[in-house]
Design a protein around this motif. Structure first.
Motif, PDB file in Angstrom:
ATOM      1  N   VAL A 273       4.056  11.141  15.192  1.00  0.00           N
ATOM      2  CA  VAL A 273       3.370   9.908  14.812  1.00  0.00           C
ATOM      3  C   VAL A 273       4.315   9.013  14.028  1.00  0.00           C
ATOM      4  N   TYR A 274       4.063   7.727  14.130  1.00  0.00           N
ATOM      5  CA  TYR A 274       4.870   6.755  13.388  1.00  0.00           C
ATOM      6  C   TYR A 274       4.424   6.734  11.927  1.00  0.00           C
ATOM      7  N   ARG A 275       5.387   6.828  11.030  1.00  0.00           N
ATOM      8  CA  ARG A 275       5.106   6.742   9.594  1.00  0.00           C
ATOM      9  C   ARG A 275       5.947   5.619   9.004  1.00  0.00           C
ATOM     10  N   ASP A 276       5.318   4.794   8.208  1.00  0.00           N
ATOM     11  CA  ASP A 276       5.980   3.645   7.597  1.00  0.00           C
ATOM     12  C   ASP A 276       7.190   4.122   6.792  1.00  0.00           C
ATOM     13  N   PRO A 277       8.397   3.650   7.136  1.00  0.00           N
ATOM     14  CA  PRO A 277       9.594   4.117   6.412  1.00  0.00           C
ATOM     15  C   PRO A 277       9.568   3.781   4.924  1.00  0.00           C
ATOM     16  N   ASP A 278       8.889   2.708   4.551  1.00  0.00           N
ATOM     17  CA  ASP A 278       8.809   2.353   3.131  1.00  0.00           C
ATOM     18  C   ASP A 278       7.994   3.378   2.352  1.00  0.00           C
ATOM     19  N   GLN A 279       6.968   3.938   2.998  1.00  0.00           N
ATOM     20  CA  GLN A 279       6.154   4.945   2.337  1.00  0.00           C
ATOM     21  C   GLN A 279       6.760   6.335   2.461  1.00  0.00           C
ATOM     22  N   ALA A 280       7.339   6.637   3.633  1.00  0.00           N
ATOM     23  CA  ALA A 280       7.894   7.973   3.856  1.00  0.00           C
ATOM     24  C   ALA A 280       9.256   8.147   3.195  1.00  0.00           C
ATOM     25  N   GLY A 281       9.967   7.054   2.930  1.00  0.00           N
ATOM     26  CA  GLY A 281      11.288   7.152   2.321  1.00  0.00           C
ATOM     27  C   GLY A 281      12.398   7.471   3.294  1.00  0.00           C
ATOM     28  N   LYS A 282      12.096   7.474   4.605  1.00  0.00           N
ATOM     29  CA  LYS A 282      13.116   7.730   5.619  1.00  0.00           C
ATOM     30  C   LYS A 282      12.664   7.109   6.934  1.00  0.00           C
ATOM     31  N   GLY A 318      10.778   1.130  25.995  1.00  0.00           N
ATOM     32  CA  GLY A 318       9.362   1.349  25.691  1.00  0.00           C
ATOM     33  C   GLY A 318       9.089   1.001  24.238  1.00  0.00           C
ATOM     34  N   PRO A 319       8.004   1.530  23.694  1.00  0.00           N
ATOM     35  CA  PRO A 319       7.086   2.507  24.299  1.00  0.00           C
ATOM     36  C   PRO A 319       6.009   1.836  25.149  1.00  0.00           C
ATOM     37  N   TYR A 320       5.354   2.679  25.984  1.00  0.00           N
ATOM     38  CA  TYR A 320       4.303   2.225  26.872  1.00  0.00           C
ATOM     39  C   TYR A 320       3.075   3.122  26.730  1.00  0.00           C
ATOM     40  N   GLY A 321       1.893   2.576  27.115  1.00  0.00           N
ATOM     41  CA  GLY A 321       0.660   3.358  27.169  1.00  0.00           C
ATOM     42  C   GLY A 321       0.124   3.693  25.794  1.00  0.00           C
ATOM     43  N   GLY A 322      -0.519   4.875  25.685  1.00  0.00           N
ATOM     44  CA  GLY A 322      -0.988   5.380  24.406  1.00  0.00           C
ATOM     45  C   GLY A 322      -2.422   5.033  24.077  1.00  0.00           C
ATOM     46  N   VAL A 323      -2.857   5.525  22.905  1.00  0.00           N
ATOM     47  CA  VAL A 323      -4.210   5.290  22.384  1.00  0.00           C
ATOM     48  C   VAL A 323      -4.075   4.461  21.119  1.00  0.00           C
ATOM     49  N   SER A 324      -4.866   3.415  21.001  1.00  0.00           N
ATOM     50  CA  SER A 324      -4.742   2.534  19.850  1.00  0.00           C
ATOM     51  C   SER A 324      -5.288   3.195  18.589  1.00  0.00           C
ATOM     52  N   THR A 325      -4.731   2.805  17.450  1.00  0.00           N
ATOM     53  CA  THR A 325      -5.224   3.298  16.163  1.00  0.00           C
ATOM     54  C   THR A 325      -6.685   2.922  15.966  1.00  0.00           C
ATOM     55  N   HIS A 326      -7.074   1.763  16.484  1.00  0.00           N
ATOM     56  CA  HIS A 326      -8.469   1.325  16.371  1.00  0.00           C
ATOM     57  C   HIS A 326      -9.402   2.335  17.026  1.00  0.00           C
ATOM     58  N   LEU A 354      -5.499  12.958  11.728  1.00  0.00           N
ATOM     59  CA  LEU A 354      -5.448  13.276  10.304  1.00  0.00           C
ATOM     60  C   LEU A 354      -4.939  12.087   9.488  1.00  0.00           C
ATOM     61  N   ARG A 355      -3.965  11.368  10.052  1.00  0.00           N
ATOM     62  CA  ARG A 355      -3.418  10.208   9.330  1.00  0.00           C
ATOM     63  C   ARG A 355      -4.467   9.110   9.195  1.00  0.00           C
ATOM     64  N   THR A 401      -4.525  19.703   3.751  1.00  0.00           N
ATOM     65  CA  THR A 401      -5.447  20.125   2.683  1.00  0.00           C
ATOM     66  C   THR A 401      -4.725  20.926   1.605  1.00  0.00           C
ATOM     67  N   THR A 402      -3.431  20.675   1.423  1.00  0.00           N
ATOM     68  CA  THR A 402      -2.669  21.465   0.455  1.00  0.00           C
ATOM     69  C   THR A 402      -2.937  21.060  -0.987  1.00  0.00           C
ATOM     70  N   LEU A 403      -3.176  19.774  -1.233  1.00  0.00           N
ATOM     71  CA  LEU A 403      -3.371  19.337  -2.612  1.00  0.00           C
ATOM     72  C   LEU A 403      -4.748  19.764  -3.110  1.00  0.00           C
ATOM     73  N   PRO A 404      -4.856  20.147  -4.405  1.00  0.00           N
ATOM     74  CA  PRO A 404      -6.146  20.559  -4.947  1.00  0.00           C
ATOM     75  C   PRO A 404      -7.198  19.462  -4.771  1.00  0.00           C
ATOM     76  N   GLY A 405      -8.334  19.860  -4.215  1.00  0.00           N
ATOM     77  CA  GLY A 405      -9.433  18.921  -4.025  1.00  0.00           C
ATOM     78  C   GLY A 405      -9.271  17.995  -2.839  1.00  0.00           C
ATOM     79  N   SER A 406      -8.181  18.168  -2.076  1.00  0.00           N
ATOM     80  CA  SER A 406      -7.965  17.279  -0.937  1.00  0.00           C
ATOM     81  C   SER A 406      -8.824  17.721   0.241  1.00  0.00           C
ATOM     82  N   ASP A 407      -9.107  16.775   1.118  1.00  0.00           N
ATOM     83  CA  ASP A 407      -9.945  17.046   2.285  1.00  0.00           C
ATOM     84  C   ASP A 407      -9.533  16.076   3.370  1.00  0.00           C
ATOM     85  N   ASN A 408      -9.235  16.608   4.571  1.00  0.00           N
ATOM     86  CA  ASN A 408      -8.792  15.708   5.624  1.00  0.00           C
ATOM     87  C   ASN A 408      -9.944  15.007   6.324  1.00  0.00           C
ATOM     88  N   GLY A 409     -11.184  15.266   5.880  1.00  0.00           N
ATOM     89  CA  GLY A 409     -12.323  14.553   6.429  1.00  0.00           C
ATOM     90  C   GLY A 409     -12.848  15.112   7.737  1.00  0.00           C
TER      91      GLY A 409
END
Length: 529
Positions: A273-282, A318-326, A354-355, A401-409
């Protein structure tokens, strides 16, 4: 209307004797309409030949009509052949879904070319000057020069031939196409408005081709790919990049080395999955999991086996095709089905689910807790492949779900089906979850519970029609806390038989949508054939 159109888009038919899975009902109906149109226009008007006692020239009417219709198809054949095509821009239908129309318009064009050719031969044989025409008329030679490469392209593109000789056909396809266009142009010889069709074809094709090439060479540039051969037998290709993508998209990769077919680009589904480089740090990383077969994939595996972490320079289109985040964010229940090397596709879908879930709170508009459902089904013949998949899916679900109290929904369940007979001599490893442990590959079925459940089935294929039906029934029985009917997303990647079963199950489920039991059932399918 949505339910009816999706039923027609999903429903397909199988012909076991021919090992053939048909396109969807809707696509087949469009093909039938097109066939009726061309047959009516070709065979409807009479006469087919001019009366012998009249002098109307040497062009039989049926040959004239067929020739002009074949020429009129040229812009569509070329326009549908490119990935970044105008029809995809206008309709949002990805190019791989339009390939069937590229094939069918090409078949129609070839059939019309034959109907254009043989009446001339019959006419001049009856007239008694066939040999003279063959020796003196340049039109016959340019016609033969066009129809031979056209016949090659048409016959070689038949699925059972193309799949067997894929690398060879891919390497020779463009050369044959250029030869065909050149001789076709010379054959038309500026007659009437024939030049207009070549102008239209050239503009459509080169605009689309230029866009994809500018994006590949100037915007994306050269990338460095790292190859790794996994214990499962899959080759993993990872590419740091600045390209943005959505889950399920694919790219065409050209390896800039002669031993990996420098002149051709090969499609691979993105398994990350694509992760924002500003948030991921890489920089985000494109990842592909490739099952070695023949040709370039076999060479990739051989290079990775010879030297772990070997790098190659590549170009990416590319990229081509795929499923939209919406779409992903709208689904209340997500069912991911994968087979074999389609497991990489399913991992990207799980990551994206999960994201996207992490971007939303766990409450709906009424303030009630909203629990979504994620169900993953993976099928493979190989035990090492199952090992790899279990490790990957467990890692993703545990990290969410590694962080205490976290829940992926999500209420999450994973089913892994190993269709081969168990190897009882093989040692088993340990699979941990938050609340229990068990052998990873036991001879009998197990269930591991915790933040998610994991079921492993030995020597058993998934019952896909029953699986989809149960998912719909559960969604109907468990509406969302605010009373809203559930939206279901079914995402599948695998062999043709798996796609066929899933498509038909999703088609039947449209009756439940039409009947108001659920809000929506959406299907996204990817084939790695």
């Amino acid at each position: 209307m949505t339910s009816v159109s999706r039923y027609m888009s999903y429903r397909g038919y199988q012909f076991p004797m021919l090992k053939y899975w048909s396109p969807s009902l809707g696509v087949t109906m469009l093909g039938v309409v097109g066939a009726i149109l061309f047959l009516a226009m070709t065979l409807g008007p009479k006469p087919y030949y001019w009366p012998t006692d009249a002098s109307y020239g040497s062009s039989p009417p049926i040959a004239t009509r067929a020739g002009w219709m074949a020429l009129a198809l040229l812009p569509f054949v070329l326009g549908l052949s490119v990935k970044a095509n105008m029809i995809s821009v206008l309709t949002s239908i990805p190019h791989e879904k339009l390939q069937i129309f590229h094939h069918w318009t090409s078949y129609a064009m070839f059939l019309l070319a034959l109907i254009h050719t043989f009446p001339f031969i019959i006419y001049h044989i009856d007239k008694g000057d066939m040999v003279k025409q063959w020796k003196t008329s340049l039109v016959y030679w340019t016609g033969i020069g066009a129809i031979i490469p056209q016949a090659y392209l048409t016959i070689m593109s038949l699925p059972f031939i193309r799949n067997r000789f894929y690398e060879f056909f891919k390497a020779t396809h463009m050369i044959a196409a250029v030869v065909f266009i050149v001789f076709f142009f010379l054959h038309c010889d500026f007659r009437l408005s024939s030049w207009d069709y070549f102008i239209a074809s050239g503009i459509i094709y080169f605009l689309c081709l230029s866009f994809s090439q500018v994006r590949t060479y100037l915007m994306h540039g050269i990338h460095t790919a790292t190859l790794e051969l996994l214990p499962s037998g899959l080759a993993r290709v990872s590419v740091p990049t600045v390209i943005k993508w959505t889950p399920g998209q694919h790219v065409f990769v050209r390896f800039l080395t002669p031993d990996l077919h420098l002149l051709t680009a090969h499609p691979f589904t993105i398994s990350s999955v694509y992760r924002d480089p500003d948030q991921a740090g890489k920089a985000p990383e494109l990842a592909f999991y490739i099952k070695p077969r023949r040709g370039v994939t076999a060479r990739l595996a051989a290079l990775a086996a010879k030297q772990t972490g070997i790098t190659k320079k590549i170009l990416i289109e590319g990229p081509y095709g795929g499923v939209s985040t919406h779409h992903m964010s709208q689904f209340d229940t997500i069912l991911v089905i994968a087979g074999g090397s389609g497991g990489g596709f399913s991992l990207a879908m799980v990551d994206e689910a999960l994201r996207v879930s992490g971007l939303h709170t766990g409450e709906d508009e009424s303030g009630q807790e909203s629990r979504r459902r994620l169900q993953v089904v993976f099928s493979t013949r190989d035990t090492p492949m199952a090992d790899w998949y279990i490790d990957e899916i467990e890692s993703r679900l545990s990290q969410s779900t590694t962080l205490p109290g976290s829940d992926n929904g999500f209420e999450t369940s994973v089913s892994v089906h190993i269709t081969s007979k168990p190897d009882l001599t093989r040692s088993t490893s340990t699979l941990d979850s938050e609340k229990g442990t068990a052998g990873k590959l036991p001879p009998t079925d197990i269930t591991t519970t915790g933040s998610f459940s994991l079921n492993i089935y030995r020597n058993a294929r998934p019952d896909i029609p029953g699986l989809v039906a149960r998912t719909v029934a559960m969604a109907h029985a468990n509406p969302m806390p605010n009373g809203k009917k559930q939206r279901i997303g079914v995402l599948v990647c695998g062999p043709a038989s798996m796609l066929h079963d899933t498509r038909n199950a999703a088609a039947l489920a449209q009756k439940r949508t039409f009947g108001g039991e659920i809000e929506e059932l959406y299907l996204h399918s990817e084939s790695f054939a």
